[in-house]
Every structure is written in C-alpha cells, then in structure tokens.
Design a protein around this motif. Structure first.
Motif, short mmCIF file in Angstrom:
data_model
loop_
_atom_site.label_atom_id
_atom_site.label_comp_id
_atom_site.label_asym_id
_atom_site.label_seq_id
_atom_site.Cartn_x
_atom_site.Cartn_y
_atom_site.Cartn_z
N THR A 84 23.82 -8.45 4.77
CA THR A 84 22.63 -8.66 5.58
C THR A 84 21.70 -9.61 4.85
N TRP A 85 20.90 -10.36 5.63
CA TRP A 85 20.08 -11.45 5.10
C TRP A 85 18.64 -10.98 5.10
N ASN A 86 18.19 -10.48 3.96
CA ASN A 86 16.94 -9.73 3.86
C ASN A 86 15.73 -10.66 3.97
N GLY A 87 15.03 -10.59 5.11
CA GLY A 87 13.85 -11.40 5.33
C GLY A 87 14.10 -12.64 6.16
N GLU A 237 3.13 -16.68 -3.18
CA GLU A 237 3.93 -16.43 -1.97
C GLU A 237 4.51 -15.03 -2.02
N VAL A 238 4.52 -14.36 -0.87
CA VAL A 238 5.13 -13.04 -0.72
C VAL A 238 5.98 -13.05 0.54
N GLU A 239 7.31 -13.04 0.37
CA GLU A 239 8.25 -12.90 1.49
C GLU A 239 7.95 -13.87 2.63
N GLY A 240 7.66 -15.12 2.27
CA GLY A 240 7.45 -16.13 3.29
C GLY A 240 6.00 -16.41 3.63
N SER A 241 5.06 -15.65 3.09
CA SER A 241 3.64 -15.88 3.33
C SER A 241 2.99 -16.49 2.09
N GLY A 438 14.66 -9.01 11.33
CA GLY A 438 14.32 -9.87 12.45
C GLY A 438 12.88 -10.28 12.57
N TYR A 439 12.02 -9.72 11.73
CA TYR A 439 10.58 -9.94 11.87
C TYR A 439 9.91 -9.99 10.51
N ASP A 440 8.72 -10.58 10.50
CA ASP A 440 7.73 -10.20 9.51
C ASP A 440 6.57 -9.55 10.26
N PHE A 441 5.73 -8.83 9.55
CA PHE A 441 4.67 -8.07 10.20
C PHE A 441 3.43 -8.10 9.31
N TRP A 442 2.28 -7.87 9.92
CA TRP A 442 1.03 -7.81 9.17
C TRP A 442 0.84 -6.41 8.59
N VAL A 443 0.70 -6.33 7.29
CA VAL A 443 0.42 -5.05 6.64
C VAL A 443 -1.11 -4.92 6.58
N VAL A 444 -1.67 -4.15 7.53
CA VAL A 444 -3.12 -4.16 7.72
C VAL A 444 -3.85 -3.01 7.03
N GLY A 445 -3.13 -1.99 6.56
CA GLY A 445 -3.85 -0.90 5.92
C GLY A 445 -2.98 0.04 5.12
N TYR A 446 -3.57 0.57 4.04
CA TYR A 446 -2.98 1.64 3.24
C TYR A 446 -4.03 2.74 3.12
N LEU A 461 -8.18 -6.95 9.49
CA LEU A 461 -7.82 -7.64 10.73
C LEU A 461 -8.08 -9.14 10.64
N VAL A 462 -8.21 -9.66 9.42
CA VAL A 462 -8.51 -11.07 9.25
C VAL A 462 -7.43 -11.81 8.47
N ASP A 463 -7.11 -11.31 7.27
CA ASP A 463 -6.19 -12.07 6.40
C ASP A 463 -5.17 -11.18 5.72
N ALA A 464 -4.64 -10.19 6.45
CA ALA A 464 -3.56 -9.38 5.91
C ALA A 464 -2.28 -10.21 5.81
N LEU A 465 -1.50 -9.92 4.79
CA LEU A 465 -0.22 -10.62 4.61
C LEU A 465 0.76 -10.28 5.72
N THR A 466 1.62 -11.26 6.04
CA THR A 466 2.84 -10.92 6.76
C THR A 466 3.96 -10.79 5.74
N ARG A 467 4.79 -9.80 5.93
CA ARG A 467 5.95 -9.59 5.06
C ARG A 467 6.98 -8.78 5.82
N HIS A 468 8.16 -8.54 5.22
CA HIS A 468 9.21 -7.80 5.92
C HIS A 468 9.45 -6.41 5.35
N THR A 469 8.84 -6.09 4.20
CA THR A 469 9.05 -4.78 3.57
C THR A 469 7.71 -4.26 3.06
N ALA A 470 7.35 -3.05 3.48
CA ALA A 470 6.05 -2.47 3.11
C ALA A 470 6.27 -1.16 2.38
N GLN A 471 5.54 -0.97 1.28
CA GLN A 471 5.60 0.29 0.55
C GLN A 471 4.65 1.32 1.18
#
Length: 538
Positions: A84-87, A237-241, A438-446, A461-471
């Motif tokens: 599989t092609w991660n990210g 850079e983080v996972e394409g962002s 298949g996606y990246d997503f905005w990690v908006v909160g912990y 809701l302004v400048d959260a990263l997009t990435r494919h893996t969130a802890q």
C-alpha cells in the motif's frame, strides 16, 4: 542525493526552456520490483526479512508531482502479498490502493502491475506491506515527491536529501508474531529500534550546507522521538503540507507519520549523533546514527542528546504548534491554505471509539464495538459487481454505543462531496495512531477526556495541518475534518499493526449514483479477481 538533484535540475531546465511538458508534464516511470525473503541481522542476530529487489529497506521512489507510476510487483514469497502507498492519495483510483478491501492479494509466484499517479502532491510518503503481518518483516520504503517546474516551494532548495525510516523492530519471525496474535496473545515489547534497517548508520554532508531530513515512523506500535546532537531542526513539511517553519530540538513522530526538516551543518567539524528513541514506554529503546561532517576532525562523542522530559502533555503541546503555511504554494500554483475549511459546515459527524475487547475468548481490537474481519471478496469488487452478502453499509454505527463487541465487515457510507467531521475517541490508556487512505485531512483539535460538541470551540479553523495520519493520546480525543472529494472504498485503520490486524479498522464508502470518469476511473483491465468476483470480467 544525486538522483534527487538531477530530478530538480531537469525540471528547472525544462522550465527555463519553456518546453511544453506533454510527456514531461505527466511522465511515466516504469519499475519492476521482486519481493523475496532474505536473511540479514538488523539487531545482531540472523533473521528472515522481506526484501524488494534484494534490498532492506526497499528501493526509494524519487518522483515528481503528477508522475505516472507503472510498477510491476513480482511476488516470490510463499504467501499472498500487497503493497500500500501510504499518503499517496490515489485520486479517483481506489483500485490501486493495495489493501484487502480494494485489491485481491498477489498470489505466490505471480505478479501485479500497479498503475497510479502522484497527483497534485509534493512531500514525504512511504510504502509498506498491507497483508497479514508482513510489515513486521520489512518490505517498506520511502516515496519522495518533488515539485514540478514553476511551482515554488517556501524554502531554498536544500543541498541534499536524506530519507530516514525509523521504527521499532522484532527479532521474532513475522509468521510467529502473527500466530501469537491469532492465539489471543498480545504483541510483546519490541526488541529494538532501527534507522534505515540498521541500529547504526552514517549520513555524510558538508559543513555550512543545509540538508533535508525526511523522517518516517515505519514501526509497528511505538511512537519515537527524533533529535540530532548539537543541531536544531526547522520543520518545513508534514505528509505533503508545507508548514510554518518553527524550530525544534526534537520531534515526536508517531506510527505511520512522516515529517521533513531542514538542518544546517553550522557546528564545528566533527561527527554528531542522530537519535531515535521510544516514547511513552517504561523501557526506552534507542537507535543511533552519525551525522558525519565531510571535514570532520573527531568522531561523535559525549552523551546522546536527551529526550524530552515531558510525556503525553508535552507531546500534545508540540503537536498544536504544527501549523499550515497559508502563503506557500501547493502542488498546483495556488496557496495551499486557500481552501477555507473552517467556514464549511460539516454534513455529518462520526465519532469512532477504539476498544480492546475479548471476543470468543481471544483478544481483539474494535471500533464502536465492531472488530473488522476481511471477507474473501474485496469490498471494492463486491461494490463494483453488485455482489450481495459481502458487506453492509449499516454494519457499524457512526457513534459509539453500549453492548458487547462482535466481528463484522464494517463499512460507513458517505456521499461524494460530503464534508465530514470525525472524532477519534481514545478511552484506553494506550497511544493511538489513525490513518485514512485516499485523503489528507485537517487535524483541527486535540484534547483530554471525552469529546463533546462544546469542544469545537477549541478547534483550529484557520491554519490546521492537512495530513494522512493523526495521533490520539491516551484517554483523549483528536478531531479531523475531511472533504470527501475522492470517490471510492477507502480504508480507515489503526496505523499500529497489531490493532489493524486484530480488527481496529473499517472502510469509508464514498459514493455517488452518477457514473463518471471525472469522479472515478473504471476497473483496470489487469485487476486480480478473487472470492465471489472470480471468473468475472473487468
């Protein structure tokens, strides 16, 4: 490094000459990879590993945005196999995702040709086996996607590039590890940590120059902290962002994640330690490498740089400092932050709570009390051929509920162009890491404790990263926003392979009734067909 600089030089020359890149705009790159077993000693004792073209880790893919990848994978193992092609987003093309929900595995002594495009991406990605417990034996590698001509990046081109694949490692054979999990026993603590398949390696560079270090956690279960003796790291850079370029002395990299940093060799000419060590573990495992100045006058010496004193709270605080660079270009010539995600009202909220139940007397992992099992027929094929009885879109609830856990083939339905809020709720005292294909997503909160709608007030809701893996931290939650613009059947899974293998995963069916190649490509003519799809025609 030479190949990387050549790719960038070639792109620059084409841009200067004004060449119309019909072939060069979306060029084709052809590979043949043969997967075999081999015997090496990553932790000092001979053990069987998975090699690709005789290499461990596998070959590095250095490509350019929008390249078309034609990769013939030859399986010489004694078990079915997939990569599989991660990210890599696989735009409109979940047929090439390389997981058992979308692809039949490649039988032993057989082959399959992957065909996919690094569409509109720049950054640091990876590949690894998705079948059985093969990831514990290797078969993984780096994918670095470089910018096309005329696409500016928000930093000067570095003088060189290093990929560092870090991760925990076991001496036990992958089949024995899998058998232990099948019997209901938990995965033991790892035996060590590797950097590029070794416990000790060297990276040589020139004093006064700046280098990019691409760091990916390829392990099975353990978060790692990365640091370089005497040197600061600029996160770019983080996972394409592309990120706000904060400076760090160490970085937590969780399972399945990738980051890229710039490091300037501005210290006296000697050698320095590079360290990757386990986080949040009673016993700390450490791997070291050496940053070798080409004019070095002394070997690396002194104590290893210390890990952070803080634990989960420190790590969560660091994660909140990762921000999107709103003025940087994306893979297309427009600012990556021009998508105002924070002004969109989600069409659906999905809350996913992980757990570790006993089912039929054996330990499993579950999401919303459902422990996933792979059917013999890939879900994508069942969907395409309208084969009944393989999966149901009401097999899992989109909110946690009470009751005993059970096994099922869990699929959550969604419509193309939905904008979805997903909450990963972790009620266990164990670190989690979630990935979506298949996606990246905005990690908006912990946040700590139980998520409630009131927690939205803390979202970025302004400048959260997009990435494919969130802890997701213990007894905590992580919130993400996803724009579902990529039709297909997409795997959402724990990046921790014991949990994924024992059921902590599901599929997101992004669907529309309109059949259009603008939304999704047709089934490839070389698609492998198995289970209830065997004998049908693509």
């Amino acid at each position: 490094m030479g190949k990387v600089l050549f790719l960038r030089l070639l792109c620059g020359v084409l841009a200067v000459l004004g060449v119309s890149l019909v072939n060069a705009d979306d060029p084709y790159r052809y590979y043949t990879w043969t997967v075999t077993y081999g015997t090496i000693s990553p932790l000092g004792e001979p053990q069987q590993v998975i090699l690709i073209n005789g290499q461990f880790p596998g070959p590095q893919l250095d490509v350019v945005t929008n390249d078309n990848i034609i990769l013939n994978l030859v399986n010489k193992l004694d078990q079915p196999f997939l990569l599989t092609w991660n990210g890599i987003k696989q735009r409109k093309n979940s047929w090439q995702d390389g997981v058992l929900g979308t692809n039949c595995p490649i039988p032993p002594n057989s082959n399959y040709t992957y065909k996919f495009q690094t569409k509109d991406q720049i950054g640091t990605f990876t590949y690894f086996p998705s079948t059985l417990f093969h990831k514990a034996a290797g078969g993984y590698g780096a994918i670095n996607v470089y910018e096309r001509p005329r696409i500016p990046i928000p930093f000067s081109i570095p003088d060189g590039d290093f990929s560092l694949l870090i991760g925990d490692w076991y001496k036990t054979n992958h089949k024995a590890l899998q058998a232990s999990l099948d019997s209901g026993k938990p995965l033991a603590f790892p035996d060590g940590v590797l950097i590029n398949g070794q416990t000790h390696t060297t990276f040589s560079a020139d004093q006064g120059k700046t280098y990019m270090f691409r760091i990916s956690n390829m392990g099975l279960s353990t978060s790692l902290n990365f640091r370089i003796q005497g040197h600061m790291m600029k996160l770019v850079e983080v996972e394409g962002s592309h990120t706000i370029q904060n400076i760090y002395d160490s970085l937590d990299v969780h399972v399945g994640q990738s980051v890229a940093v710039l490091v300037t060799l501005n210290q006296p000419p000697k050698d320095y330690y590079i360290v990757a060590s386990t986080r949040f573990t009673k016993q700390v495992l450490t791997a070291t490498a050496v940053l070798h100045y080409s004019n070095s006058k002394a070997p690396a010496s002194g104590p290893l740089p210390a890990p952070p004193a803080g634990q989960f709270h420190w790590s969560m605080r660091q994660a909140r400092t990762y921000r999107w660079n709103l003025t940087a270009s994306a893979a297309r010539p427009n600012p990556q932050g021009s998508y105002h995600y924070g002004k969109i009202t989600p069409t659906k909220t999905i809350v996913l709570a992980n757990s570790a139940p006993l089912i039929n007397g054996k330990k499993r992992y579950a999401v919303n009390k459902v422990s996933y099992v792979n059917p013999d027929t890939p879900l994508k094929l069942a969907d395409y051929f309208n084969i009944p009885g393989v999966f149901s879109v009401d097999s899992i609830q989109s909110l946690p509920s009470g009751g005993p856990a059970y096994v099922a083939t869990s699929v959550i339905p969604a419509s193309l162009h939905d904008f979805v809020e997903v909450i990963f709720q972790n009620n266990e005292y164990a670190m989690q890491s979630w990935h979506l294909d298949g996606y990246d997503f905005w990690v908006v909160g912990y946040g700590k404790g139980q998520w409630t709608p009131a927690r939205r007030r803390s979202y970025n809701l302004v400048d959260a990263l997009t990435r494919h893996t969130a802890q997701v931290y213990p007894n905590s939650w992580t919130a993400i926003l996803i724009s579902l613009d990529n039709q297909g059947m997409w795997n959402m899974r724990s990046a921790m392979w014991e949990r994924q293998y024992l059921g902590q995963q599901l599929y997101l069916r992004v669907w529309t009734s309109v059949h259009s190649l603008a939304n999704e490509y047709d089934i490839p003519n070389n698609a492998l067909l198995c289970g209830k799809a065997a004998g049908r025609h693509p």
